[in-house]
Design a protein around this motif. Sequence first.
Motif, PDB file in Angstrom:
ATOM      1  N   GLY A 375       0.877  -1.156   0.155  1.00 56.79           N
ATOM      2  CA  GLY A 375      -0.127  -0.018   0.010  1.00 56.79           C
ATOM      3  C   GLY A 375       0.722   1.252  -0.121  1.00 56.79           C
ATOM      4  N   ARG A 376       2.106   1.207  -0.213  1.00 56.01           N
ATOM      5  CA  ARG A 376       3.162   2.351  -0.276  1.00 56.01           C
ATOM      6  C   ARG A 376       2.669   3.250  -1.577  1.00 56.01           C
ATOM      7  N   CYS A 377       3.043   4.274  -1.059  1.00 55.88           N
ATOM      8  CA  CYS A 377       2.575   5.606  -1.818  1.00 55.88           C
ATOM      9  C   CYS A 377       3.151   5.410  -3.573  1.00 55.88           C
ATOM     10  N   PRO A 378       2.087   4.996  -4.314  1.00 55.59           N
ATOM     11  CA  PRO A 378       2.548   4.735  -5.698  1.00 55.59           C
ATOM     12  C   PRO A 378       3.324   6.190  -6.358  1.00 55.59           C
ATOM     13  N   GLY A 379       2.988   7.275  -5.835  1.00 58.80           N
ATOM     14  CA  GLY A 379       3.203   8.408  -6.345  1.00 58.80           C
ATOM     15  C   GLY A 379       4.711   8.758  -5.925  1.00 58.80           C
ATOM     16  N   GLU A 380       5.522   8.086  -5.027  1.00 61.88           N
ATOM     17  CA  GLU A 380       6.570   8.646  -4.236  1.00 61.88           C
ATOM     18  C   GLU A 380       7.752   9.216  -5.353  1.00 61.88           C
ATOM     19  N   ASN A 381       8.049   8.153  -6.560  1.00 60.53           N
ATOM     20  CA  ASN A 381       9.105   8.746  -7.176  1.00 60.53           C
ATOM     21  C   ASN A 381       8.925   9.999  -7.901  1.00 60.53           C
ATOM     22  N   LEU A 382       7.604  10.071  -8.455  1.00 64.23           N
ATOM     23  CA  LEU A 382       7.026  11.285  -9.268  1.00 64.23           C
ATOM     24  C   LEU A 382       7.264  12.386  -8.264  1.00 64.23           C
ATOM     25  N   VAL A 383       6.687  12.282  -6.855  1.00 61.23           N
ATOM     26  CA  VAL A 383       6.832  13.304  -5.986  1.00 61.23           C
ATOM     27  C   VAL A 383       8.291  13.666  -5.752  1.00 61.23           C
ATOM     28  N   LEU A 384       9.016  12.734  -5.483  1.00 65.45           N
ATOM     29  CA  LEU A 384      10.594  13.293  -5.106  1.00 65.45           C
ATOM     30  C   LEU A 384      11.124  13.759  -6.306  1.00 65.45           C
ATOM     31  N   PHE A 385      10.770  13.382  -7.551  1.00 67.96           N
ATOM     32  CA  PHE A 385      11.271  14.313  -8.785  1.00 67.96           C
ATOM     33  C   PHE A 385      10.763  15.398  -8.958  1.00 67.96           C
ATOM     34  N   VAL A 386       9.540  15.836  -8.698  1.00 68.25           N
ATOM     35  CA  VAL A 386       9.140  17.126  -9.140  1.00 68.25           C
ATOM     36  C   VAL A 386       9.689  17.951  -7.748  1.00 68.25           C
ATOM     37  N   THR A 387       9.712  17.547  -6.494  1.00 67.71           N
ATOM     38  CA  THR A 387      10.152  18.513  -5.467  1.00 67.71           C
ATOM     39  C   THR A 387      11.631  18.675  -5.550  1.00 67.71           C
ATOM     40  N   SER A 388      12.412  17.677  -5.778  1.00 69.10           N
ATOM     41  CA  SER A 388      13.756  18.025  -6.025  1.00 69.10           C
ATOM     42  C   SER A 388      14.192  18.819  -7.266  1.00 69.10           C
ATOM     43  N   THR A 389      13.568  18.776  -8.060  1.00 71.11           N
ATOM     44  CA  THR A 389      13.554  19.462  -9.454  1.00 71.11           C
ATOM     45  C   THR A 389      13.304  21.005  -8.855  1.00 71.11           C
ATOM     46  N   MET A 390      12.123  21.269  -8.254  1.00 70.02           N
ATOM     47  CA  MET A 390      11.829  22.373  -7.968  1.00 70.02           C
ATOM     48  C   MET A 390      12.745  23.113  -6.993  1.00 70.02           C
ATOM     49  N   LEU A 391      13.423  22.411  -6.042  1.00 69.11           N
ATOM     50  CA  LEU A 391      14.491  22.743  -5.058  1.00 69.11           C
ATOM     51  C   LEU A 391      15.613  23.155  -5.862  1.00 69.11           C
ATOM     52  N   ALA A 392      16.141  22.446  -6.691  1.00 66.03           N
ATOM     53  CA  ALA A 392      17.163  22.594  -7.536  1.00 66.03           C
ATOM     54  C   ALA A 392      16.878  23.924  -8.124  1.00 66.03           C
ATOM     55  N   GLU A 393      15.657  24.187  -8.917  1.00 68.35           N
ATOM     56  CA  GLU A 393      15.483  25.504  -9.621  1.00 68.35           C
ATOM     57  C   GLU A 393      15.472  26.572  -8.483  1.00 68.35           C
ATOM     58  N   LEU A 394      15.033  26.382  -7.286  1.00 66.49           N
ATOM     59  CA  LEU A 394      15.174  27.617  -6.463  1.00 66.49           C
ATOM     60  C   LEU A 394      16.574  27.801  -5.901  1.00 66.49           C
ATOM     61  N   LEU A 395      17.452  26.830  -5.749  1.00 64.50           N
ATOM     62  CA  LEU A 395      18.855  26.971  -5.285  1.00 64.50           C
ATOM     63  C   LEU A 395      19.736  27.655  -6.460  1.00 64.50           C
ATOM     64  N   ARG A 396      19.441  27.172  -7.538  1.00 63.25           N
ATOM     65  CA  ARG A 396      20.021  27.656  -8.893  1.00 63.25           C
ATOM     66  C   ARG A 396      19.864  29.340  -8.821  1.00 63.25           C
ATOM     67  N   ARG A 397      18.599  29.556  -8.505  1.00 68.58           N
ATOM     68  CA  ARG A 397      18.285  31.110  -8.887  1.00 68.58           C
ATOM     69  C   ARG A 397      18.340  32.165  -7.831  1.00 68.58           C
ATOM     70  N   GLY A 398      18.497  31.580  -6.346  1.00 66.48           N
ATOM     71  CA  GLY A 398      18.809  32.546  -5.357  1.00 66.48           C
ATOM     72  C   GLY A 398      19.251  32.006  -4.080  1.00 66.48           C
TER      73      GLY A 398
END
Length: 435
Positions: A375-398
Amino acid sequence: MTRQATIPDTARVAGGVVLPTLAGGVLKRRPRVIALAERLQLDRTAVGLLRRLHARHGPGPLLLRVPGRSIALMLDAEDVERVLANTPSPFHPASLEKRAALNHFQPHAVLATKSTEREPRRRYNEAVLETGHELHSLAGQARTVVREETERLLANTTELDWATFNTAWWRIVRRIVFGDGARHEHAVTDELARLRLRANWAYLWPKSKRARQSLHQRIGDLLARAESGSLAAKIAELPTESGIDPAGQVPHWLFAFDAAGMATLRTLALLATHPRQNTDAHADLDDPALSYLRGCVLDTVRLWPTTPVLLRESATATSWHGTQLPPGTTFFVFTPYFHRDPEAIPFADEFEPQAWLDGRAEQHPALVPFSDGPGRCPGENLVLFVTSTMLAELLRRGDYRLLSPRTLSPQRPLPATLDNFGLRFAVDPKVIAPK
Ligand code: HEM
């Protein structure tokens, strides 16, 4: 003999664990209550109470004294592992309370499905969300979406708070789920938000069939566009077995992306206040898999689980450390107790992303920010991809300085409760060379 809590202990669990969780809003957070919970550090009180119960009664599960119901509080990490590993049989995730709440807006979602349709719906979710893949086949397009929205979010900004972040976040979510044309389709997420507020009340509030059908229709219309590069396009490609109801799965995805937004901004707050981890995160920006940033998000969700209660309902009698529990027992797993247990977890109150990369987190069966087992979250990998990508964009820009709250520091234990709505940053923009 069953281990049973006394009436005063049951009242303490009700007042110190169940009530604050319900008051904070399980399906849609209530900002004022979360702010108060942070001020009072209610999760610390709840974890302390469960530790005392464990010391007094042993590993449990501890049967609470609730008239007419069998509700067992989990106090042992290996018992949690057993319950999650043996999902959906005999421990079913669609417990009575969960169905009562989720049926307000997603009666056909896999998590709310008790019937034989659970299995095909689970398979379908895994197929669309590409559960086993670190990078979703739509990652290229999604990366562009995240980059564009983060760039717009930071344009001419010297301060970042929850409200501005959240507007950008939902644009990202709608574009990833339905396509670029849904960037401004606030109605779909607003309608869902209203239904989620009702769902917070579970069976204490009447269901609105009309509002639910209107949301279903709106989601169906957006999916029908099947815009290329979106999950809607993936849905259009996949064959659908009868009983699956693709549009009926989507409310859960939208709802659960809310938690991913909370995790993203909380992670930024940790990075802004933890120089060592911030340096490691910057060093990770060239790694296409963004592994360290994924570890950062995982540790944030460990520290402040967005699903603090996991419920399972048994179909058969089960035995535990020599005691029997009847069929129909609800097993109550309060994850902050396991995630913040200083006796079991050496880094309980610290920010330790590395633990998710070097195998330390895996050694603890009850570190389960995304649940575990079938019953583990089937969206985990998608979540980790989107969140880490946004964090990377935030860190690159400020560069970011946390203005509020002032409680996060590597020098002291991290707070047990962290109000995501109160996060506020000063932003020092960086000029980045165009690629
Ligand atoms: C930070 C973000 C998220 C966290 C921490 C998270 C965590 C979890 C947890 C703990 C469960 C198990 C719930 C239970 O057993 O009661 C779960 C289930 C689920 N999650 Fe997530 N989730 C997140 C985001 C998402 C997203 C964005 C999606 C979809 C795009 C998603 C899809 C699902 C589905 C479909 C289930 C039900 C699985 C089943 O019943 O077999 N989640 N999630």
